[in-house]
Every structure is written in structure tokens, then in C-alpha cells.
Design an enzyme around this catalytic site. Structure first.
Site, PDB file in Angstrom:
ATOM      1  N   LYS A  95       0.866  -1.314  -0.034  1.00 29.45           N
ATOM      2  CA  LYS A  95      -0.052  -0.028  -0.025  1.00 29.45           C
ATOM      3  C   LYS A  95       0.780   1.239   0.019  1.00 29.45           C
ATOM      4  O   LYS A  95       1.618   1.175   0.580  1.00 29.45           O
ATOM      5  CB  LYS A  95      -0.951  -0.068   1.278  1.00 29.45           C
ATOM      6  CG  LYS A  95      -2.053   1.107   1.315  1.00 29.45           C
ATOM      7  CD  LYS A  95      -2.819   0.863   2.674  1.00 29.45           C
ATOM      8  CE  LYS A  95      -3.823   1.969   2.871  1.00 29.45           C
ATOM      9  NZ  LYS A  95      -4.720   1.778   4.108  1.00 29.45           N
TER      10      LYS A  95
ATOM     11  N   SER B  42      -9.725   1.627   3.295  1.00 33.36           N
ATOM     12  CA  SER B  42      -8.521   2.409   2.294  1.00 33.36           C
ATOM     13  C   SER B  42      -7.602   1.880   1.676  1.00 33.36           C
ATOM     14  O   SER B  42      -7.122   2.131   0.688  1.00 33.36           O
ATOM     15  CB  SER B  42      -8.107   3.548   3.285  1.00 33.36           C
ATOM     16  OG  SER B  42      -7.096   2.919   4.105  1.00 33.36           O
TER      17      SER B  42
ATOM     18  N   SER C  48      -9.341  -0.814   7.619  1.00 38.41           N
ATOM     19  CA  SER C  48      -9.055  -0.463   6.227  1.00 38.41           C
ATOM     20  C   SER C  48      -8.321  -1.642   5.730  1.00 38.41           C
ATOM     21  O   SER C  48      -7.998  -1.938   4.330  1.00 38.41           O
ATOM     22  CB  SER C  48      -7.995   0.522   5.962  1.00 38.41           C
ATOM     23  OG  SER C  48      -8.920   1.505   5.986  1.00 38.41           O
TER      24      SER C  48
HETATM   25  N1  GLN Z   1     -12.713   3.792   6.847  1.00 33.81           N
HETATM   26  C1  GLN Z   1     -12.086   4.013   8.021  1.00 33.81           C
HETATM   27  C2  GLN Z   1     -11.740   5.601   7.906  1.00 33.81           C
HETATM   28  O1  GLN Z   1     -12.117   6.317   6.922  1.00 33.81           O
HETATM   29  C3  GLN Z   1     -10.811   3.514   8.321  1.00 33.81           C
HETATM   30  C4  GLN Z   1      -9.825   3.851   7.548  1.00 33.81           C
HETATM   31  C5  GLN Z   1      -8.611   2.999   7.908  1.00 33.81           C
HETATM   32  O2  GLN Z   1      -8.577   1.975   8.384  1.00 33.81           O
HETATM   33  N2  GLN Z   1      -7.412   3.466   7.394  1.00 33.81           N
HETATM   34  O3  GLN Z   1     -11.035   6.367   8.757  1.00 33.81           O
END
Ligand code: GLN
Length: 489
Positions: A78, A153, A177
Site C-alpha cells: 500500500k 482504504s 482498512s
Molecule cells: N474507513 C475508516 C476511515 O475512513 C478506516 C480507515 C482506515 O482503517 N485506514 O477512517
């Protein structure tokens, strides 16, 4: 998919070491798959084609190294993890031309273990989002249905692994994420215990929540990667100096779930879950029971406050962490301004996307004098109560089993104009990060209405990843598997 990319990481690393297949053949098979699938799914922000081919040839010449468990295996990362001398954008325009002068500890460990890093995966800007629609570069798509999001994400990582572009990717999980995109794309994704894997070189979003982990096509592949990336790091004072078990060896120790109590949190199995998701999750519970587990109900009385507490804490931390992007030290700068304050303002307004700006503003607000007690302090108190919920639940069970998301992957564009709706899709994942516990998504089936993957999450007490992996593998073995993603055929 061609034969090579269909194999598991474990099988591939074995064939590479036994020289049944050449490194160059494996790398070329992945690059070929990337060429075919990438225009459809947008899983990558950067590809290191030439250097990977050269590296493969060099490895074939020198021959396998028995000390290197990932010798010759192509993986992706990532784009939130620093890779020396190659781009690290975090999906943001503000880091468009940023090339770190150092490597994240876990990237270094993967390279030392012999992995070949093909490229960097698409993601929501600074890991803020649940759909990868917040990427400043391009929208990633779900390999099962290209009109749907791959989740976020770490959506690029999940889409790429599901599509066979690589044998594993490293994602990060601040509020879900790794687990949510794994569920949306039908793969396995493990968020380790906070402190298990070094965060050095992981660009910070919510420092007390962020944790990197493997995204693969099986529990055994997750175990192999976790073996490599775990452990204390003197460069990260929050990494825990604790013995790392051999997760792969642990998998051989359990063939069923006999003697294990699996807890279903009452609050997570209530209404609000789509019928097809509920059906798949229920069938996973039945499988666990058939495998010998004792299914019990547990209580998480503060579950309903998880989302609110998570969003306050992650935004507060983000507002502080992202203050460093001021146009002076990193990446993009608006050079048209002579005045320093104006330069800061313009650089941040142009370089950061809408969602990131929203979070910086909200985070600054909840930390400000007069509001701190009402928001940040309250959220921190709730965080402690949620941790206690887990401690209490684990008095009556060994593992917790819960849905990952209330529904299968939503359509591109469906939630993007309604941030609150988007935040609510994280309802089952954020409490784990608040409590620091490990959790893993196991794909359990395809929804009968949408035909899209459904996953379930297994959650264990801190540092019990081996148990999560063992139970995950038992479920995996009892399931027929999802087959190849329909959106790519
Ligand atoms: N969807 C969550 C957010 O928008 C989690 C994001 C993540 O785990 N990086 O914060």
C-alpha cells in the site's frame, strides 16, 4: 488467470525454492496479469517493472537462499509505507513527487526475506476512506463487479490480490482498512495486535490506531507474511518487545475448533445487516459449530458508541499528524505565493483533498479549548469502556466472531457525497482498533442477491494472532472457496 498466479504464496515460495519454477517466470506471470487487469481495476499507483525483472534474473543466477522464506515471491505494498527511492504518495497530491530517503521497517524485512516488491497500491488519500474513491489519482474498482468499490482504504491492495496481480499485499488498518476491503474483494486480511508490527515508515494517520498487516488469498499465506513482518523495532517505541511465535507452524497444531468457545456479540448480530450478508455470516457460525466450537453469546454494551469515538479520535490524531504537510519539507508547494502564511494555506488547500481537509478541521475542533472535554476526552473515555467490553467478553469466550460490514461492496458513487453514511459502513470494524486487538477477515461466500463476496471477522485477545489464523484456516478448509472474480472474465 494463468496457472502461476493462481497458486498460493506458500506453494509458490516452495516451488521457487525447489527450482521447479524460475523467479523470472513468476515475475513475468504477475506483470502479464497486471497488464491485463490493471486497466479495469486501477489497483496500482506505481509499478517497478524493469527493476523487478532485473532483480528476478539476478536471483535466478545466484539461486535460492534457504534462509529467506519469501525468496523470489512478488508482492505489492500500500502506498502509505515508505519505500526508499521509489514514490510514496499516500494517494495524495501533496506527496506527488515524494521519494523517501529511508525504508519502512516492514518493507526492509520483506526485502530481506527475499520478496520482490512489484509496486505500490492505490488507496484512499492518507488512508481516510472506505472505498478508495478518495484517491487523488484514480478510483479503484472491485474485480467481482467493476461498478462497485473494492472497499478502502486498502482497496488497491485487496483488488490486486483478488485479481492475481501478486501473491500478497501489505495493507494498513486504522479503523477497518484491511478487513473491510478484504471482505469486499473476497480475500483474507489480518490486522495484527497494535504493537505487533513496526509502524516505522508507515505514514501516520491515527498513530494510536494504525497497524499494518498482510492481505492474501489464504490464512496460511497471512501467517507466512506475519512471521516476516512482526517483532520489536528499536525505531518504533510502540512496537512491543515480545516473542514472535511461528504462526505458520501454529497452523499445523489445529485441525478443528474442538474445545474453543466462540462468542457472538449480541450487539453485532442485530438488525441493519443485509439479508444476504446475514445468511453468509450465519452459515459461517454453523460451520464453526460443526467444526466443534462451542458457540456462546457475549455482550458488548458500548458497541453502539464505537463509530463516534473512533471518528473523534482518528480525526484528532490526523489533524496533528498532517500538520507536517506545509509545503516546506515534503512534496507539493504552491510557489506563486510570496507570503509564508498564504503559501501554507494555498499548498494545503490545493494539495489535500476534501475528505482530508474535513478531517483536519474536525480534528482541530474536537481538540480546541472549550470543546476538548466534550468531544476528545469523552471519546477517550468511551475507548476505555470498549476495551473493557472486550476484556469481559474474553472471560467467557476464546474468540469473537462478527460480521465485517453490514452489506456487500456498494456501488461507486453511492456514498461519496454523504460522509456520514460512508463512516457508518465501518460500524463493525472500528472497535477493534480502539481496543488494539487482532482480527482477520475470512471470505465465507457470495451474497445471493448481489453475487459479491461476504467475509466474516475473527477477533482474539491481544497477541493471539495464532488463534485467529488457526480458526480462520479451519473455516477456510470447510468452505468451497469463492472461485475467480467474475468482473475480470
Ligand atoms: N474507513 C475508516 C476511515 O475512513 C478506516 C480507515 C482506515 O482503517 N485506514 O477512517
Amino acid at each position: 488467470m494463468n496457472d502461476i498466479v493462481e497458486k498460493s504464496l506458500l506453494e509458490t515460495s516452495r516451488s521457487l525454492r525447489e527450482r521447479q519454477v524460475k523467479v523470472i517466470e513468476v515475475v513475468e506471470a504477475c506483470l502479464d496479469r497486471i497488464e491485463k487487469t490493471e486497466p479495469k481495476i486501477n489497483a496500482l499507483l506505481h509499478l517497478d517493472r524493469e527493476s523487478c525483472l532485473a532483480r528476478a534474473q539476478e536471483m535466478d543466477r545466484s539461486g535460492p537462499d534457504p534462509e529467506k522464506p519469501l525468496w523470489g515471491v512478488p508482492i505489492t505494498i500500500k502506498d502509505v509505507l515508505c519505500t526508499k527511492d521509489s514514490p510514496t504518495t499516500c494517494g495524495s497530491k501533496i506527496l506527488e513527487n515524494f521519494r523517501p530517503c529511508y525504508e519502512a521497517t516492514l518493507v526492509k524485512k520483506l526485502k530481506d526475506a527475499g520478496a520482490i516488491i512489484l509496486g505500490k497500491n492505490n488507496m484512499d488519500e492518507f488512508a481516510m476512506g472506505s472505498s478508495t474513491e478518495n484517491s487523488a489519482y484514480k478510483i479503484a474498482r472491485n474485480p467481482w463487479n467493476l461498478d462497485h468499490v473494492p472497499g478502502g482504504s486498502s482497496g488497491g491492495s485487496a483488488a490486486g490480490v483478488a485479481a492475481g496481480q501478486c501473491f500478497a499485499s501489505i495493507g494498513t488498518d486504522t479503523g477497518g482498512s484491511i478487513r473491510q476491503p478484504a471482505s469486499f474483494c473476497g480475500i483474507t486480511g489480518l490486522k495484527p495486535t497494535y504493537g505487533r508490527v513496526s509502524r516505522f515508515g508507515l505514514v501516520a494517520f491515527g498513530s494510536s490506531l494504525d497497524q499494518a498487516g498482510p492481505m492474501t488469498r489464504s490464512a496460511a499465506d497471512c501467517a507466512l507474511i506475519l512471521n516476516v513482518i512482526s517483532g520489536h523495532d528499536p525505531d518504533d517505541s510502540t512496537s512491543v518487545p515480545r516473542l514472535v511465535p511461528d504462526f505458520l507452524a501454529a497452523l499445523a497444531e489445529r485441525k478443528d475448533l474442538k474445545g474453543l468457545r466462540i462468542g457472538l456479540p449480541r450487539q453485532y448480530w442485530e438488525e441493519g445487516i443485509s439479508p444476504e450478508t446475514m445468511e453468509c455470516c450465519q452459515s459461517a457460525v454453523n460451520l464453526a459449530r460443526d467444526a466443534g466450537a462451542d458457540i456462546v453469546e457475549v455482550d458488548m454494551p458500548h458497541a453502539q458508541f464505537g463509530i463516534a469515538a473512533y471518528y473523534i479520535i482518528c480525526m484528532a490524531e490526523a489533524s496533528s499528524n498532517l500538520a507536517r504537510y506545509d509545503g516546506v519539507k515534503y512534496g507539493f508547494r504552491d510557489k506563486s505565493r510570496a507570503d509564508l502564511l498564504e503559501m501554507y494555506r494555498e499548498t494545503r488547500s490545493q494539495g489535500l483533498g476534501e475528505e482530508v481537509q474535513r478531517r483536519i478541521m474536525m480534528g482541530t475542533f474536537v481538540l480546541s479549548t472549550g470543546y476538548y472535554d466534550a468531544y476528545y476526552k469523552k471519546a477517550a473515555q468511551i475507548r476505555r469502556l470498549i476495551q473493557q467490553d472486550y476484556v469481559q467478553a474474553f472471560e467467557s469466550c476464546d474468540l469473537v466472531l462478527a460480521p465485517v460490514t453490514p452489506s456487500t461492496a456498494f456501488k461507486i458513487g453511492e456514498n461519496i457525497d454523504d460522509p456520514l453514511q460512508m463512516y457508518l459502513t465501518d460500524i463493525f470494524t472500528t472497535s477493534l482498533n480502539l481496543a488494539g486487538m487482532p482480527g482477520m477477515t475470512v471470505p465465507v461466500g457470495l451474497g445471493k442477491d448481489t453475487g459479491l463476496p461476504v467475509g466474516i471477522q475473527l477477533i482474539a485477545p491481544a497477541f493471539e494472532e495464532a488463534l485467529v489464523l488457526q480458526a480462520g484456516q479451519v473455516l477456510e478448509n470447510a468452505l468451497p472457496g469463492l472461485g475467480t472474480p467474475k468482473g475480470l472474465s
